[in-house]
Design an enzyme around this catalytic site. Structure first.
Site, short mmCIF file in Angstrom:
data_model
loop_
_atom_site.label_atom_id
_atom_site.label_comp_id
_atom_site.label_asym_id
_atom_site.label_seq_id
_atom_site.Cartn_x
_atom_site.Cartn_y
_atom_site.Cartn_z
N ASP A 422 0.87 -1.16 0.00
CA ASP A 422 0.00 0.00 0.00
C ASP A 422 0.92 1.22 0.00
O ASP A 422 2.10 1.11 0.31
CB ASP A 422 -0.85 -0.07 1.27
CG ASP A 422 -1.68 1.16 1.45
OD1 ASP A 422 -2.19 1.65 0.44
OD2 ASP A 422 -1.82 1.62 2.59
N LYS A 423 0.41 2.36 -0.35
CA LYS A 423 1.29 3.52 -0.31
C LYS A 423 1.07 4.36 0.93
O LYS A 423 1.95 4.50 1.76
CB LYS A 423 1.07 4.39 -1.56
CG LYS A 423 2.10 5.49 -1.68
CD LYS A 423 1.83 6.40 -2.84
CE LYS A 423 0.65 7.31 -2.57
NZ LYS A 423 0.88 8.26 -1.50
N ARG A 669 0.69 16.46 -3.10
CA ARG A 669 -0.74 16.28 -3.35
C ARG A 669 -1.36 17.65 -3.51
O ARG A 669 -1.17 18.53 -2.69
CB ARG A 669 -1.40 15.58 -2.16
CG ARG A 669 -1.08 14.12 -2.08
CD ARG A 669 -1.25 13.64 -0.67
NE ARG A 669 -2.64 13.43 -0.32
CZ ARG A 669 -3.15 12.21 -0.17
NH1 ARG A 669 -2.42 11.15 -0.37
NH2 ARG A 669 -4.41 12.06 0.19
N THR A 750 -2.04 1.67 -4.91
CA THR A 750 -2.45 2.84 -4.15
C THR A 750 -3.76 3.40 -4.66
O THR A 750 -4.14 3.20 -5.81
CB THR A 750 -1.35 3.92 -4.23
OG1 THR A 750 -1.86 5.11 -3.67
CG2 THR A 750 -0.95 4.20 -5.66
N ASP A 752 -4.19 6.53 -4.69
CA ASP A 752 -3.88 7.88 -5.17
C ASP A 752 -3.96 7.97 -6.68
O ASP A 752 -4.01 6.98 -7.38
CB ASP A 752 -2.48 8.27 -4.73
CG ASP A 752 -2.49 8.75 -3.31
OD1 ASP A 752 -3.56 9.22 -2.87
OD2 ASP A 752 -1.46 8.64 -2.65
N ARG A 852 -5.17 4.38 -8.12
CA ARG A 852 -6.63 4.50 -8.13
C ARG A 852 -7.30 3.14 -8.00
O ARG A 852 -8.28 2.85 -8.68
CB ARG A 852 -7.09 5.16 -9.44
CG ARG A 852 -6.83 6.63 -9.51
CD ARG A 852 -7.96 7.39 -8.90
NE ARG A 852 -7.68 8.80 -8.90
CZ ARG A 852 -7.63 9.53 -7.78
NH1 ARG A 852 -7.79 8.96 -6.61
NH2 ARG A 852 -7.42 10.81 -7.84
N ASP A 878 -1.67 -0.70 5.91
CA ASP A 878 -1.95 -0.23 7.27
C ASP A 878 -3.43 0.05 7.52
O ASP A 878 -3.84 0.15 8.65
CB ASP A 878 -1.16 1.04 7.54
CG ASP A 878 -1.71 2.21 6.76
OD1 ASP A 878 -2.13 1.97 5.60
OD2 ASP A 878 -1.76 3.32 7.28
N ASN A 881 -8.62 -0.48 4.24
CA ASN A 881 -8.75 -0.79 2.81
C ASN A 881 -7.74 -1.83 2.34
O ASN A 881 -7.80 -2.31 1.23
CB ASN A 881 -8.63 0.49 1.98
CG ASN A 881 -7.34 1.20 2.25
OD1 ASN A 881 -6.66 0.91 3.23
ND2 ASN A 881 -6.97 2.12 1.38
#
Lengths: 1216, 306
Positions: A422-423, A669, A750, A752, A852, A878, A881
């Site tokens: 995960d990011k 971001r 991720t 994002d 995404r 973490d 999700n």
């Protein structure tokens, strides 16, 4: 997901008609219970004491067993293992005459092994029980009648009770919110235990129940709730409340879920709806899937092989027995064949043979290591404690050690091939720092992001490398790489230092902005200061956070829904726009202007709030300021905002876009801010529409609301943009570099957007310049025709095949590819017909980044990798999700950091920081893999060496089922005499020390390649056991054949031969394990040599016991064997002969075919690393795994590039 | 602590070529002398083996198995004379063994058929459960000693003479002392033994306690292999080279039904026990092999160092 939603909608509409129907016929309500409906009499818990309205109590139990069921259930669990069942049968049969052994020698080891496993179960379960009891005994304030509330333990709470919950308490059950300390009946709830989200959620009660806000008012309160049956959907609730002869529909925002916490609200009243195991959180508790390691699965096959062997030799024995019994035994008068019994009947040899088959199956049972499972369990628990105790994986900031939550995957850690990460929160801290902004077309913020720093550093390296060209070309290339390595490590060092430096410079958490033009009110001097003012106001107002006064400083901290929002609020505060109070309808801002000394408090009336959803990608508030002006303030993704700008609002678009791109490249971001002024009338008409949509209940409500919001969120005027840095966690690039050197593939999944993901990829060296990026995206779906699905798929397939083609045609061996794919495309790529092409492409790429992606896609990608490549996958994440991914992967690792516990609860291992993954895999994984592999191999060896001697003896004993050993010897063999050494091998063995593991990450490849548990090795060990059994048996038999074995002229009887043979076995297997080990602490010495001593000790003590127990073994050591030189001579030669081939084999291997760790061991042994630094570094660089990603790869690519250039120059020179 | 951090001090022996070579050399240096010594010891032992099962049957009965059985089960006098030549000087004690062949004393049915409690004390004379099928007489009286092992006790007898000189056989102290003292009771006397219509072997003098019936005690130690020797007694005089020893034996024991051989063995013993070339050969072989391996590794190490 979607299906669930549709179902929920269906049910809702169904219920809605039902309630309409019910309103007209209130009389029939009592018996009119629709299927799937639950009836609750509010405040009348006594009605729920008998069936059919008796629901389950609020007592929860997560234990597997209770006092009564423990024995039967645990025993059942134990005997589901085939091996244990076999031993149980053997033990049961040992009570009959069919067994070759005394019952105690069969039952005792089984009882020991099963008892130990059960004790472990009991211990684990009792821990759960204690935890449950703690929860069950928590006190909650419950209405006891007549408006009096009193405390009652949670487990006594019933459906229908009215409960009062105070601030920071957990809800004891699923409650229907009736009223709260706020007059409008809202309350704030923290649902960290449910979904891992730390932000607060707002719950709102029905208006009719608002007056029920003191204890007195519950005196006569009654009502009936009809709702759905218990189900695990956290975000749906369908039901209605019948109160005051009216029916009101209920939705999830009135439901307070068990295990969530009341925050920022003094108290709430609620009616218990679901209790205990009916509550949503308990319904949600899924047993995490039990995972088994590759080694264990393979071990099963070996056990099957051994079972086959067992059955085979048993068949041989029984056929031999039947033949002997039929043709020879009738002549053996000393057996009195004329007096047969059921097991021995020369007249019915077939039957006797069949009985003998069972006897033989029990007799040769020593081929199956009874203690293997239990030893492995013990070893794994101990390994897990070592992992938990490792100080190098202890995070001082949070105080979290690494934790092996399931111990049965330790060795799998050493075989990981692909890491899916995960990011947010894993690679990055999930701590946002407000770094830059662009207001009215001007960029502010002078500090640079980490990505920029990294880029600068890289440039510095490149400059460094230019020096290289000054060296003569023909010099030793080895030397060169050694030098570079040294340099690389310097750079690493530097990074660490600067990383440490970074920590100091940010005194305010979440705010790293630095620009004197804006700070301390200087913004007023900027041109367009009114836009600045608006910018700050949007930051301060357009949010859903709750301020919390910080006792010490008098300033506020914010409970925000997302960390970005928190960063904005902190930024606004620092700029002088402090958000300090929120009421139901207003936001209060304290504005500081440098010219006027004291702050001005302003109130902004919130008229509407259009919430942020991932679909909308924006949020807006409509406020009325003190002058009555209505404003719509909006923040959102730049692409969304830009397409909604009005013609007049595009003034700064160009400049802002430029800045946004810059920020994006710097790994930040970004969000765009905009506003719109509204006329009163305009607002009023729209609000009407909006309220209508809001009031509508039904399937289309969401859609209507969205359309209404969409109507308003237009014609924006752009104000500026923000850039927030998502900080990388400490040590992440270095860790990724090491993992890459260890040959691991790293995929980043991720949520994002693509740009951010790529930036983070650069920041942590997953991507580098010169890497060929393959971006697979879909065309904008809006531009496609409606039947575009096929077209889209074709498009994607084209991209994939093109890319694969490109990789195939690539000639440069150093070329590296990176695959970047977004969620929408992934959805197509994961479909059955395309996923293999996709996987094929992905496997060829050095790094893969999926952006995404939804939680479900994460799990699907994980499954694709796991099943498609057949390699071991590790998922690390973490948040809630990541749970799907963590459960799907072979190993799930949770980061026990900031975001809730959901991921950790689902994981197999938890660590506090991503960088600990390196140590977890490269050190512990490597060790555990080798330990378990060697241990299992050795187990098979030792049991074959022992078990087959029994078989050979049968051939000399007319296959009668007589064992040459005393029952007690055999009993002790697995349980005591050989168990501790092998456990010490499994727990303490280290081929190389942990520092060396970290210095030579390439050693890790031994695990994924499975060098220590491949079939060659397993069969080799089996062959070794076979050889040993032959040597042990036949040497002894010939040595003790028929002549006297002592000066006293006595000949050897069965006991003598058996004991000598057994002594040889004990020596041989223990020497064998000593040869296998490469790391002796005093513990290994104690166990290995202690086992041999124990054997003699046992023999001595056994000889002291009454001959009724010891039989012919009575004083066997002292009187019979001890004084006989031939006994000791036989022991010596058999031991040496058994181990000679193994010794020769491993010395040969080491000399002529050394493995990596052999070389390193030798270097360490000769202390060459100290004396000869040069050689050490050379070895290190040689051992480096060829990587295409990571820090080192970057440096190497640069070197290659420069060399190539030089070469050209050189040749040009020669040519000219 | 260092323990939990897995950093305990440890020795990490690794097999460097030097180590390997020296280990192999060491093994060969130790093993070859041991092997040579035990070969010498084995050569020292003088052994006379005489198979007599066929020769001690009248010629007429030798042809057929049934005739052999018929003969051995008949009640005629079955004395048989053999003469043995001593090949080498035999120092006392010279051990006398009988050797049986194809006799499965290790058969499970046989091994189990005994009662240690009964052998040990008079009070548990009725403890005969394990002794089936030779537990009680046909009228239900317990047999002491019960079981197949005792029932099939070997009953050939030997007596020796050299010229006219009778050679005494010492039949005491041929069993393990611990057996006499602790396993076979001083108050246990044979009762109902060999009373059935089927006689397995030797009958015991019912006035001598079991602890003094050394033939039984030796017999009760079941052998591991179907070919075995058991101690019969000792001759405690020197036997000179080329002495001719006359053996008078009574050929009573039925090995004919299962085609077993019977042999009489006279042997001396030293620290190694009886004649046992195998141990010496094995030691020399393994030692030699190790030497060869050491040599190979040395050569390879010198030729192709890594």
């Amino acid at each position: 997901m979607t299906r669930g939603r549709i179902r929920a909608k269906l049910r809702q509409s169904h219920l809605y008609t039902f309630s309409c129907f019910r309103q007209t016929t209130t009389e029939t309500e009592g018996r009119n219970s629709v299927q799937g409906s639950r009836l609750i009499h509010c405040n009348q818990p006594h009605l729920h004491q008998k069936k059919p309205l008796k629901y389950c109590s609020n007592f929860i139990s997560t234990t597997k067993y209770n006092v009564v069921t423990f024995l039967p259930k645990a025993i059942f669990e134990q005997f589901r293992r085939v091996a244990n069942l076999y031993f149980l049968l053997a033990a049961a049969l040992s009570l009959t005459a069919i067994s070759p052994f005394s019952p105690v020698s069969m039952i005792a080891p089984l009882a020991f092994v099963v008892g130990l496993s059960m004790a472990k179960e009991a211990l684990e379960d009792s821990r759960r029980f204690v935890q449950d009891m703690k929860v069950n005994l928590r006190k909650a304030s419950v209405h006891k009648g007549n408006g009096v509330f009193g405390f009652r333990p949670w487990r006594k709470i019933q459906v229908g009770d009215v409960v009062k919950v105070e601030k920071d308490q957990f809800f004891p059950a699923d409650l229907l919110l009736l009223s709260s300390s706020y007059e409008d009946g809202i309350c704030y709830v923290e649902t960290m235990n449910l979904d891992g989200e730390t932000n607060l959620k707002v719950k709102r009660c029905l208006e009719v129940t608002l007056p029920l806000d003191d204890e007195e008012s519950f005196k006569d309160f009654t009502g009936i709730i009809r709702c759905e049956d218990p189900n695990p959907n956290l975000y749906t609730f369908v039901g209605n409340l019948e109160y005051d002869r009216q029916v009101f529909s209920l939705d999830p925002s009135q439901i307070l879920l068990r295990d969530s916490k009341l925050r920022n609200t003094a108290y709430v009243y609620g009616v218990v709806v679901f209790t205990g195991h009916d509550s949503k959180v308990m319904q949600n508790a899924t047993e995490s899937p039990s995972k088994r390691s590759t080694i264990e699965k393979k071990m099963d096959y070996v056990i099957y092989i051994l079972f086959t062997l067992l059955v085979m030799i048993s068949l041989i024995s029984s056929i031999g027995f039947a033949v002997k019994t039929k043709y020879q035994v009738p002549d053996w008068f000393y057996l009195q064949p004329q007096n047969p019994d059921s097991l021995f009947n020369p007249k019915k040899p077939a039957l006797s043979g069949f009985y003998h088959l069972i006897t033989a199956l029990i007799l040769y049972g020593y081929l199956i290591p009874i203690s293997l499972y239990v030893s492995i369990e013990v070893v794994k628990v101990l390994q897990a404690t070592f992992i938990n105790q490792d100080i190098h994986m202890y995070d001082e900031e949070t105080g979290n050690p690494a934790q092996a939550r399931t111990s049965n995957l330790n060795e799998e850690l050493g075989q990981v091939d692909t890491i899916l990460s995960d990011k947010t929160g894993t690679l990055t801290c999930n701590q946002m720092d407000f770094l830059k902004c662009s207001i009215a077309g001007t960029a502010y913020g002078v500090r640079s992001s980490e990505v920029e720093l990294a880029a600068v550093k890289q440039m510095a390296i490149e400059e460094d490398e230019v020096d290289l060209s000054n060296f003569p070309l023909h010099r030793d290339s080895r030397h060169g790489s050694g030098k570079n390595v040294a340099r690389a490590s310097e750079i690493e060092l530097e990074t660490v230092i600067t990383a440490n430096g970074n920590h100091k410079k940010s005194p305010v958490k979440g705010f790293s902005f630095e620009d004197n033009r804006l700070m301390n009110g200087n913004w007023l001097k900027e041109p367009n200061s009114d836009v600045h003012l608006l910018f700050f106001r949007i930051l301060a107002i357009c949010q859903t956070a709750i301020p919390e006064p910080d006792g010490d400083t008098g300033s506020f901290t914010y409970e925000a829904e997302s960390p970005d929002e928190g960063a904005f609020l902190v930024a606004a505060r620092e700029f002088g726009f402090e958000f300090f109070k929120r009421t139901q309808s207003s936001v209060f801002i304290r504005e500081r202007y440098p010219d006027s000394g004291h702050p001005v408090e302003r109130e902004f009336k919130i008229l509407n709030l259009l919430e942020f959803t991932s679909k909308r990608k924006r949020m807006s508030v409509i406020v009325r300021d003190e002058h009555g002006q209505i404003l719509l303030l909006c923040k959102g993704a730049d692409s969304i905002i830009f397409e909604r700008l009005s013609k007049t609002g595009r003034m700064y678009e160009e400049a802002t876009t430029r800045h946004l791109n810059e920020y994006g490249e710097a790994g930040l971001r970004t969000l765009a801010l905009a506003y719109r002024k509204l006329e009163e009338s305009e607002y009023a008409t729209w609000n009407n529409e909006f309220q209508k949509a809001k009031a509508c209940i039904g399937a289309d409500r969401e859609g209507m609301l969205e359309r209404a919001a969409d109507m308003m969120e237009r014609e924006f005027i752009l104000v500026g943009a923000t850039a927030v840095e998502d900080k990388l966690q400490k040590g992440v690039p270095q860790c990724i570099d090491k993992l890459a050197q260890a040959g691991l593939k790293i995929w980043v999944l991720t949520g994002d957007k693509m740009e951010t993901a790529i930036n983070i990829g650069f920041a942590c060296s997953l991507l580098r310049q010169g890497m060929k990026q393959i971006c697979i995206t879909t065309m904008n779906p809006d531009t496609l025709p409606k039947d575009g699905k096929e077209a889209v798929k074709e498009h994607i397939l084209n991209q994939i095949t093109n890319a694969s083609q490109m990789i195939k045609l690539e000639k440069d061996p150093h070329a590296a590819f990176a695959l970047i794919i977004d969620g929408k495309t992934l959805a197509h790529a994961l479909e059955d017909d395309m996923k293999h092409q996709f996987l094929g492409l992905a496997v060829d790429c050095a790094s893969v980044i999926c952006c995404r992606v939804s939680p479900k896609q994460k799990a699907m990608v994980t499954r694709l990798v796991k099943e498609g490549t057949g390699k071991t996958t590790l998922a690390i994440g973490d948040g809630a999700n990541d749970v799907g991914m963590i459960q799907e992967a072979d190993i799930g690792v949770g980061i026990s950091g900031v975001e809730g516990m959901q991921a950790v609860m689902a994981s197999d291992f938890s660590i506090a920081q991503f960088r600990f993954l390196e140590r977890l895999l490269v050190v512990h994984g490597h060790w555990c893999y080798k330990r378990i592999a060697q241990m299992v191999c050795y187990f098979f060896y030792k049991n074959i060496a022992f078990g087959l001697t029994l078989f050979y003896f049968e051939a000399f004993a007319a296959f009668s089922g007589q064992s040459v050993y005393d029952d007690w010897y055999m009993l002790l063999f697995n349980v005591i005499l050989t168990s501790l050494p092998v456990i010490s091998l499994g727990v303490f063995e280290q081929d190389v020390s942990s520092e060396v593991c970290l210095q030579f990450p390439a050693l890790y490849q031994q695990g994924p390649k499975n060098l220590f548990f491949d079939w060659y090795r397993i069969l080799g060990w089996i062959a070794n056991g076979f050889y040993s059994s032959l040597v042990i048996f036949f040497l002894n038999i010939i040595i003790f054949y028929d002549q006297a074995f002592r000066a006293g002229g006595q000949t050897a009887d069965m006991e003598t031969v058996g004991t000598t043979m057994f002594t040889c076995i004990i020596w041989a297997v223990n020497c064998q394990i000593a040869l296998t080990m490469s790391h002796f602490t005093w513990i290994q010495h104690l166990f290995v040599w202690g086992s041999i001593v124990t054997w003699y000790l046992f023999l001595f003590l056994y000889g002291l016991m009454s001959p009724l127990i010891s039989g012919n073994a009575y004083s066997i050591l002292v009187e019979v064997l001890g004084p006989a030189p031939i006994y000791w001579a036989a022991t010596l030669i058999v031991t040496v002969a058994c181990n000679l081939p193994y010794l020769a084999h491993i010395s040969f291997q080491r000399c002529f075919n050394p493995m990596d760790h052999h070389v390193i061991q030798e270097i360490k042994y000769y202390k060459k690393d100290v004396e000869d630094q040069h050689m050490w570094t050379r070895e290190r660089s040689k051992a480096r795994h060829k990587t295409k990603i990571g820090f080192t790869a970057r440096v190497e690519a640069k070197i290659r590039q420069l060399r190539g250039r030089l070469q050209k120059k050189h040749s040009n020179l020669i040519a000219s | 602590s260092r323990f939990t951090q897995q950093e305990l001090p440890a020795c990490k022996p690794i097999l460097t070529p030097k180590w390997v070579i020296s280990v192999f050399l060491l093994v060969s240096i130790v093993f070859v002398p041991i092997g040579v010594a035990s070969l010498y010891a084995s050569r020292d032992v003088v052994e006379i083996i005489d198979r007599y099962d066929t020769d001690c049957i009248p010629v007429a009965n030798r042809t057929d198995k049934d005739l052999k059985i018929q003969y051995i089960q008949s009640s005629v006098e079955k004395t048989c004379n053999r003469s043995l030549r001593v090949p080498k000087h035999m120092k006392p004690p010279v051990y006398v063994y009988y050797q049986l062949d194809n006799f499965y004393q290790n058969h499970r049915r046989y091994v189990k058929s005994r009662s240690d409690t009964q052998l040990r004390s008079n009070s548990s004379a009725n403890d005969t459960d394990n002794c089936k099928p030779e537990d009680t007489t046909s009228n239900g009286l317990s047999i002491v000693p019960c079981g197949l092992i005792a029932w099939s006790l070997f009953n050939d007898t030997y007596s020796f003479s050299r010229g006219n000189e009778q050679l005494d056989i010492n039949k005491t102290d041929i069993s393990w002392k611990s057996d006499r003292d602790h396993k076979f009771g001083k108050d246990v006397y044979p009762t109902n033994f060999q009373n059935g219509n089927l006689t397995g072997g030797k009958k015991l003098n019912s006035s001598i306690p079991l602890s003094e019936q050394e033939d039984l005690i030796v017999w009760m130690r079941t052998a591991a292999l179907p070919t075995f020797r058991k101690l019969y007694g000792r001759i405690e005089v020197d036997l000179q080279e080329n002495d001719v020893i006359q053996v008078t034996l009574e050929n009573n024991y039925n090995t004919y039904s299962f085609n077993g051989k019977k042999k009489l063995v006279l042997s001396t013993a030293n620290w190694l026990g009886g004649k046992n070339d195998f141990l010496g050969i094995a030691y020399v072989t393994v030692g030699g092999l190790c030497f060869f391996l050491a040599l190979t590794f040395t050569v390879v190490y010198l030729v192709k160092p890594r």
